[in-house]
Write an enzyme that holds these catalytic residues in place. Structure first.
Site, mmCIF file in Angstrom:
data_model
loop_
_atom_site.group_PDB
_atom_site.id
_atom_site.type_symbol
_atom_site.label_atom_id
_atom_site.label_comp_id
_atom_site.label_asym_id
_atom_site.label_seq_id
_atom_site.Cartn_x
_atom_site.Cartn_y
_atom_site.Cartn_z
ATOM 1 N N HIS A 123 1.281 18.951 20.685
ATOM 2 C CA HIS A 123 0.945 18.951 19.280
ATOM 3 C C HIS A 123 1.310 20.345 18.874
ATOM 4 C CE1 HIS A 123 -2.511 15.981 19.564
ATOM 5 N NE2 HIS A 123 -1.391 15.495 19.839
ATOM 6 N N ARG A 148 4.925 17.004 18.277
ATOM 7 C CA ARG A 148 4.362 16.339 17.190
ATOM 8 C C ARG A 148 3.965 17.295 16.048
ATOM 9 N NH1 ARG A 148 -1.565 13.241 17.036
ATOM 10 N NH2 ARG A 148 -2.510 15.300 16.110
ATOM 11 N N TYR A 160 -7.041 16.126 9.997
ATOM 12 C CA TYR A 160 -6.828 15.682 11.458
ATOM 13 C C TYR A 160 -5.711 16.327 12.270
ATOM 14 C CZ TYR A 160 -3.215 12.847 9.745
ATOM 15 O OH TYR A 160 -1.987 12.175 9.077
ATOM 16 N N ASP A 210 1.971 11.930 13.180
ATOM 17 C CA ASP A 210 0.642 11.012 13.225
ATOM 18 C C ASP A 210 0.137 11.060 11.633
ATOM 19 O OD1 ASP A 210 -1.472 9.445 13.614
ATOM 20 O OD2 ASP A 210 -2.307 10.859 15.352
ATOM 21 N N HIS A 212 -2.197 8.884 11.379
ATOM 22 C CA HIS A 212 -3.586 8.585 11.494
ATOM 23 C C HIS A 212 -4.419 7.538 10.518
ATOM 24 C CE1 HIS A 212 -7.193 9.695 13.571
ATOM 25 N NE2 HIS A 212 -6.713 10.390 14.463
ATOM 26 N N GLU A 236 3.227 7.628 13.383
ATOM 27 C CA GLU A 236 2.120 6.823 14.295
ATOM 28 C C GLU A 236 0.926 6.265 13.296
ATOM 29 O OE1 GLU A 236 0.803 9.560 17.138
ATOM 30 O OE2 GLU A 236 -1.314 8.599 17.278
ATOM 31 N N GLU A 262 -3.385 3.202 19.694
ATOM 32 C CA GLU A 262 -4.518 4.190 20.525
ATOM 33 C C GLU A 262 -5.943 3.344 20.244
ATOM 34 O OE1 GLU A 262 -3.793 7.808 18.543
ATOM 35 O OE2 GLU A 262 -5.637 7.858 17.589
ATOM 36 N N ARG A 283 0.611 2.324 21.887
ATOM 37 C CA ARG A 283 0.167 3.453 22.256
ATOM 38 C C ARG A 283 -1.207 3.379 23.033
ATOM 39 N NH1 ARG A 283 0.377 8.242 21.187
ATOM 40 N NH2 ARG A 283 -1.472 8.923 20.171
ATOM 41 N N HIS A 312 -1.648 7.167 24.260
ATOM 42 C CA HIS A 312 -2.386 8.059 23.839
ATOM 43 C C HIS A 312 -2.780 9.072 24.786
ATOM 44 C CE1 HIS A 312 -6.555 8.461 21.741
ATOM 45 N NE2 HIS A 312 -5.864 9.355 21.346
ATOM 46 N N ASP A 316 -9.527 14.073 24.676
ATOM 47 C CA ASP A 316 -10.767 13.218 25.177
ATOM 48 C C ASP A 316 -10.482 12.125 26.092
ATOM 49 O OD1 ASP A 316 -9.590 12.675 22.185
ATOM 50 O OD2 ASP A 316 -10.283 10.634 22.491
ATOM 51 N N GLU A 339 1.803 11.218 25.172
ATOM 52 C CA GLU A 339 1.164 12.341 24.803
ATOM 53 C C GLU A 339 0.734 13.225 25.691
ATOM 54 O OE1 GLU A 339 -2.148 10.968 22.006
ATOM 55 O OE2 GLU A 339 -1.904 13.076 20.693
ATOM 56 N N TRP A 403 -10.868 7.252 8.848
ATOM 57 C CA TRP A 403 -10.515 8.357 9.686
ATOM 58 C C TRP A 403 -9.346 8.190 10.755
ATOM 59 C CZ3 TRP A 403 -10.294 11.419 14.331
ATOM 60 C CH2 TRP A 403 -10.057 12.786 14.225
HETATM 61 C C1 GCO Z 1 -3.728 11.344 18.572
HETATM 62 C C2 GCO Z 1 -5.369 10.846 18.297
HETATM 63 C C3 GCO Z 1 -6.238 11.687 18.415
HETATM 64 C C4 GCO Z 1 -7.538 10.910 18.070
HETATM 65 C C5 GCO Z 1 -8.433 11.046 19.034
HETATM 66 C C6 GCO Z 1 -9.881 10.166 18.792
HETATM 67 O O1 GCO Z 1 -2.655 10.678 18.329
HETATM 68 O O2 GCO Z 1 -3.731 12.232 19.680
HETATM 69 O O3 GCO Z 1 -4.956 10.249 16.998
HETATM 70 O O4 GCO Z 1 -6.453 12.746 18.279
HETATM 71 O O5 GCO Z 1 -7.944 11.023 16.892
HETATM 72 O O6 GCO Z 1 -8.322 10.930 20.406
HETATM 73 O O7 GCO Z 1 -10.921 10.402 19.779
HETATM 74 MG MG MG Z 2 -3.095 9.284 16.947
#
Ligand code: GCO
Ligand code: MG
Length: 403
Positions: A123, A148, A160, A210, A212, A236, A262, A283, A312, A316, A339, A403
């Protein structure tokens, strides 16, 4: 016959929360599975500890497919992120055990290498466009082939995908932070900074973005069309994927490639998107889509329709998922990209991983299994679970947005 003798649910917080399942067979072989579901971690921990672990004891660790079917079909209540993350943890741990017993890195059991390494995208982000451009320059210098790009939308609190104090961590507060969102402001701003990235750095690397889940289908169509000349690798999650027919509308208007998945957890949730050729990259990940067994099935279906993988890989998803995704990505024919967001520095103290980065690609070493060891002593230093939530987005009129 060996049996599963122990099933431990391990929770630690080395810079962020992770839930890990460790299975031990009667011949002393251990396997790891990631069970982390951001912001809902303890739901999966309880699912595993209270409902799955007791059923595993005494079962044959060799029977991976049968165990998958037993946990999926046998529960009656199927699919959904909590269930699929729990099933994934068991499945991944069993593949780890099987590959260790075979004395091979997991990709060998999955058919062996199809490629030398898995291309990743990190990123780049900035609170301002100059900050974003500096970050892109830094990552290109490090040898990444794909990047990204995200920048904070001026005038909106919190965006985000953008670093705060040098790091981006999606779930970073004890109660969900409330952020402001305006699709109009974003639509006006994002194409212009993506254009600046191409103007400054050219076209010799893959550029990803992304969205999102923030746009309506017609807005997403407009966005995709407005960036066509920038030749994005993908846009994305242009619109929330519950409304799958809406991707047909986006497709009618733009040839910007689309990546989705994802937040989707089973082959049933991507079947329509794949078989109707509404997306280009899927993803879904090992940890949230039922483990190696199920994700491989998803990628096999995708391959029939020339859809590629784009797992993804945010922070996390633990290093156990990173290694599993890497092992699978090395083997499948239709790998696209992976990613790679990285982890807080403390994470490596607990998870000793053989995954290495070279020339913008991840690769594994020759360790049998997934190639990840869990360090209990280090984990004891990070034993306290810290409740952390993803933010909530509100439109400028105060109503809740995706979100
Ligand atoms: C990405 C994602 C994340 C998510 C997160 C949610 O493309 O990396 O959209 O950043 O928001 O993994 O827990
Ligand atoms: Mg994403």
């Amino acid at each position: 016959m060996a049996t599963i003798e122990r099933a431990e649910v391990l929770i630690c917080c080395p810079g962020r929360n992770f839930v890990t399942l460790r299975l031990t067979s009667s011949d002393g072989v251990t396997g790891l599975g990631d069970a982390t579901l951001n912001g809902r971690e303890l739901a999966v921990a309880s699912y595993l500890r209270d409902h799955v672990a007791p059923l595993l004891i005494g079962r044959d660790p060799d029977r991976i497919e049968d165990t998958w079917q037993y946990l999926y079909k046998g529960a009656y209540w199927r699919r959904g992120p909590v269930t699929m993350t729990a099933v994934a943890a068991v499945d991944t741990a069993l593949w780890d055990i099987k590959a260790k017993l075979a004395g091979m890195p997991l990709h060998q059991l999955l058919g062996g290498r199809s490629r030398d390494g898995v291309m990743v995208y990190p990123h780049a982000s900035g609170q301002t466009v100059p900050e974003l451009l500096d970050d892109v320059a830094r990552l290109l210098d490090l040898g990444y082939q794909a990047i990204r790009a995200q920048a904070a939308v001026p005038g909106l609190t919190g965006s985000y995908g953008v670093k705060k104090n040098g790091r981006y961590e999606p779930a970073d507060s004890a109660r969900p932070e409330e952020q402001a969102w305006s699709s109009e402001a974003y639509l006006d701003f994002a194409p212009r900074y993506l254009e600046q990235v191409r103007q400054r750095f050219g076209f010799d690397f893959h550029l990803l973005h992304d969205v999102h889940h923030r746009l309506t289908p017609i807005q997403a169509a407009r966005f995709g069309r407005s960036v066509e000349q920038l030749r994005l690798f993908w846009m994305e999650d242009p619109t929330p994927a519950e409304d799958q027919e809406s991707f047909r509308l986006i497709r009618q208007h733009t040839c910007t490639p689309i990546a989705v998945g994802e937040a989707l957890t089973s082959i049933w949730e991507v079947q329509h998107l794949i078989t109707n050729r509404l997306i280009d990259y899927v993803r879904c990940t090992v940890v949230h889509a039922g483990g190696i067994t199920h994700l491989r099935r998803i990628f096999d279906l995708a391959d029939l329709y020339q859809v590629r993988s784009g797992c993804h890989g945010a922070s996390d998803l633990s290093p156990v998922t990173q290694a599993a995704a890497c092992q699978l990505g090395l083997a499948i024919p239709n790998f696209g990209i992976q990613e790679h967001m990285g982890y807080p520095p403390q994470t490596a103290e607990v998870f000793h991983s053989g995954v290495q980065l070279k020339d913008g690609c991840l690769d594994v070493d020759d360790s049998p299994g997934l190639g990840v060891e869990y360090d209990d002593q280090a984990a004891a230093r990070f034993a306290d679970f810290e409740p952390k939530y993803l933010p909530v987005a509100r439109r400028l009129d105060g109503s809740v947005h995706d979100w």
